[in-house]
Write a protein that holds these residues in place. Sequence first.
Motif, short mmCIF file in Angstrom:
data_model
loop_
_atom_site.label_atom_id
_atom_site.label_comp_id
_atom_site.label_asym_id
_atom_site.label_seq_id
_atom_site.Cartn_x
_atom_site.Cartn_y
_atom_site.Cartn_z
N ARG A 19 14.88 -21.22 -3.87
CA ARG A 19 13.64 -21.05 -4.67
C ARG A 19 12.87 -20.35 -3.52
O ARG A 19 12.39 -20.82 -2.49
N SER A 20 12.43 -19.12 -4.22
CA SER A 20 11.32 -18.52 -3.15
C SER A 20 10.40 -17.48 -3.88
O SER A 20 10.84 -17.17 -5.18
N GLU A 21 9.14 -17.57 -3.47
CA GLU A 21 8.12 -16.80 -4.40
C GLU A 21 8.79 -15.18 -4.31
O GLU A 21 8.18 -14.37 -5.04
N ALA A 63 16.62 -18.79 0.82
CA ALA A 63 15.46 -19.23 0.86
C ALA A 63 15.36 -20.61 1.73
O ALA A 63 16.37 -21.18 2.19
N PRO A 64 14.13 -20.79 2.16
CA PRO A 64 14.02 -21.88 3.18
C PRO A 64 14.50 -23.17 2.58
O PRO A 64 14.11 -23.73 1.38
N GLY A 65 15.43 -24.04 3.20
CA GLY A 65 15.79 -25.39 2.49
C GLY A 65 17.08 -25.22 1.63
O GLY A 65 17.25 -26.35 1.21
N ALA A 66 17.49 -23.85 1.39
CA ALA A 66 18.60 -23.81 0.53
C ALA A 66 19.90 -24.31 0.92
O ALA A 66 20.98 -24.56 0.31
N ILE A 88 23.39 -11.23 5.33
CA ILE A 88 22.92 -12.65 4.87
C ILE A 88 21.63 -12.83 5.68
O ILE A 88 21.57 -12.75 6.91
N ILE A 89 20.51 -12.90 4.77
CA ILE A 89 19.16 -12.59 5.61
C ILE A 89 18.59 -14.10 5.28
O ILE A 89 18.37 -14.42 4.17
N ASP A 90 17.95 -14.74 6.27
CA ASP A 90 17.10 -16.12 6.18
C ASP A 90 15.83 -15.66 5.81
O ASP A 90 14.93 -14.86 6.51
N LEU A 91 15.01 -15.90 4.90
CA LEU A 91 13.80 -15.74 4.30
C LEU A 91 12.56 -16.58 5.10
O LEU A 91 13.18 -17.74 5.43
N SER A 92 11.56 -16.11 5.24
CA SER A 92 10.32 -16.70 5.59
C SER A 92 9.95 -17.45 4.52
O SER A 92 10.20 -17.42 3.45
N PRO A 93 8.96 -18.70 4.83
CA PRO A 93 8.37 -19.63 3.64
C PRO A 93 7.50 -18.56 2.81
O PRO A 93 7.37 -18.88 1.56
N ASP A 94 7.20 -17.48 3.39
CA ASP A 94 6.36 -16.58 2.47
C ASP A 94 6.40 -15.24 2.81
O ASP A 94 5.92 -14.44 3.39
#
Length: 426
Positions: A19-21, A63-66, A88-94
């Motif tokens: 889940r991500s914004e 998404a973070p934590g996924a 494969i890209i790690d997203l930031s919290p925002d």
Amino acid sequence: MSVESEQVDNPPRVLLVGRSEIERDLRRRAEVELLRARTATEAIGEAAHARTEGEPVSAVLIAPGALDESERSAWRDSIARFIDAAPIIDLSPDPDAERVLERLSALDSGREQEAETTAAAATQSAPAAEESPTTEHSASGELFMSASPIDALLAGASPIEAALEHARLSLGDETIFFIEAGVAPPAGARSVVGVERRGVSFGSLVAEKTPADRLESVAREIASWIALERQQQQLREAAFKDSLTGAFNRRWFEEALPRALDAARAGRRDVTLMVYDIDDFKSYNDRYGHAAGDEILRETVRLMSSVIRPTDRVCRIGGDEFAVLFDDPAGPRTGAGRHVASIAQIAARFQRQICDHRFPKLAEDAPGTLTVSGGLATFPWDAGDARTLIELADALAIESKRHGKNALTYGPGAQQVCGWTPEDSP
């Protein structure tokens, strides 16, 4: 990956894991097609399915934590089989959608040149030793399965046996077996290794030749396949079942009926379709409320499900409209004849049960007032294809309404195949 409007006709697929914004922003963008996976395991299935469709994933966003850090390496190795060189890209919290799209575009622009360089290097390298087509290894030496378990999942089968076969071949041990949780391992087994994931035990791997430490990586892989299989089952349930009644939904019905007719045509047997609805359902819904209406719908499916044969299926194809697919693969192979269990008797019994059933939310109006009307048509005697069969069964259901409701009207072929007699009427 270009973000220009002229590229929108064939947008690349981007898989978001967790889940991500950023999901809301990406869904508004015409330049990407967003795929979603709630978990890292589910993402493997989504990537495999996309590749099977011929439109593989172009990028994966995490998404973070996924993704648990302890599983990151194994997960990357597993999903890499289905996304080729997709980043494969790690997203930031925002995360910022514009920056993510720019990064994807930059990565994509260099991919073609990188592929050409890799291909050129490959032609100059020494030929590699031939490896088993059924086994792969990660850089750390752990065993990973090939696409066969995923192929089994996509075909609706269990991936366990395919995964075990790979393990037996790669380890040279035909004694490796999986036993489900709660079943005691056989006496004399040299190795017993638990197959579990995130605290959930699925069972154990047992072997007479392979030591336990060599089975552990296989056990982790099989645990992942089992978890993925269970998630696929849940997704299948959500995609093809009506959440209110538990009946199959219209999507399933529209896919299943043509397949059933194709199989019946090849097997020279018949398939009967019954379309029915609840008489005056709107009046009950308006008078007693939606809770009562929901109860009627659920009980209607439950009662029908209690009288049909194991191979038959109940589908909700509209508000209070249902279809029953009477499909018995073991039925008569030539000519039209009665099924082992008479469909006409099944339908009549269902009608009587509806009339006699006490619906608690209908108070003084139950039992005795709720009825159903429907029509039955049989392939190939009444219609030769799915569309015509549906249209005829629906027309026969309308005819039942015109005859005063609480009636079932049979097509000419259905009368013979279903064993209808005047005594079958309620």
